[in-house]
Design an enzyme around this catalytic site. Sequence first.
Site, PDB file in Angstrom:
ATOM      1  CG  ASP A   1      -2.157   0.831   1.064  1.00  0.00           C
ATOM      2  OD1 ASP A   1      -3.249   0.254   1.131  1.00  0.00           O
ATOM      3  OD2 ASP A   1      -2.036   2.053   0.835  1.00  0.00           O
TER       4      ASP A   1
ATOM      5  CE1 TYR B   1     -13.803   2.804  -8.682  1.00  0.00           C
ATOM      6  CE2 TYR B   1     -16.193   2.719  -8.913  1.00  0.00           C
ATOM      7  CZ  TYR B   1     -15.017   2.233  -8.372  1.00  0.00           C
ATOM      8  OH  TYR B   1     -15.064   1.158  -7.515  1.00  0.00           O
TER       9      TYR B   1
END
Length: 328
Positions: free
Chosen positions: A30, A139
């Site tokens: 991450d 998106y």
Amino acid sequence: MILVTGGAGYIGSHVNKELHKEGYDTVVLDNLSYGYEDAIKWGEFVKCDLADTEKVESIFNKYDIEGVMHFAGFISVGESVKFPAKYYKNNYKNTLSLLKVMKNNSINKFIFSSTAAVYGNPYQVPITENHKLNPINPYGKSKLMVELALERESKLGSPEFKYSALRYFNASGADIEGEIGERHNPETHLIPLILDVATEKRDNISIFGDDYDTHDGTCIRDYIHVADLAQAHIKAFEYLDSEKYSIDGENIFNLGNGNGFSVKEVVDICEKVTGIEIKKEILGRRDGDPPILIADSMRAKNTLNWNPQCTDLEKIVESAWNWHKKQN
Ligand code: UDP
């Protein structure tokens, strides 16, 4: 070991927890741009941006990775309309480079976080996986582009490559044990925003449009508990090794409860759960919002034996509230 990209984020952290409960080891990748390090309570953690291919490569060299669950990505419909390139770069381009590193390392199992936004404005609800794909915001388009790349890779690239794309409807709720929950900065999602009003962090909830062609004029969504989503990932991962695995569409799964709630109904349920009156203001429509999204998830139930446990929206909101009120 399973590589969990975006494992500091909302869905990734819940799946990471569930994987450990089921006896899997994980390494979380991450970049912490939106995730929270304290949400990574299980497994190893490497802070890394997917665009940093050399560093990603080094993770594959260091750990014995058998497959990847890919959550890292941007998730805000409204922002994607304003800054589409951000979505194509992070959600599409970075996924392609992750797939390339996987290929270099002969890692062939991939679970992809996809979305109901790939359907656009549905002409039929509940939506099955065979519904026309016509995303109406960047998106959804960026996620569909990845799905198509995965299909191409499995049909024309490596024959060993196996994947499943999970099309989430509205992920919601929090870990039942209260260890992790939903947090975004900035927050854009309906339930945590309403709960912010309940904790007096915000003055009111803005309702984006009350002139849709729905029973009360507000958008309808299908809310699915995050722990139920997490279960589906493990089942999908195990499915990749099963004899039933098929790439001809049978590896793409909708994940929802099949119940639609309008924005106003969600506000009402949050008022009931919290016992607090939520101030509302009606604003104009948000760009890129389809009026109604409800899942038909029969394929996941039949093929994966997926059996969601927390299907009542009141219970889902209770789990969210239990976590949310401790954060302020
Ligand atoms: N929504 C709203 N006010 C907000 C945030 C969201 O009215 O402050 C609406 C949004 O327009 C959509 C629904 O709530 O119809 C769910 O939005 P969310 O962003 O939570 O999830 P999405 O459906 O975009 O994945």
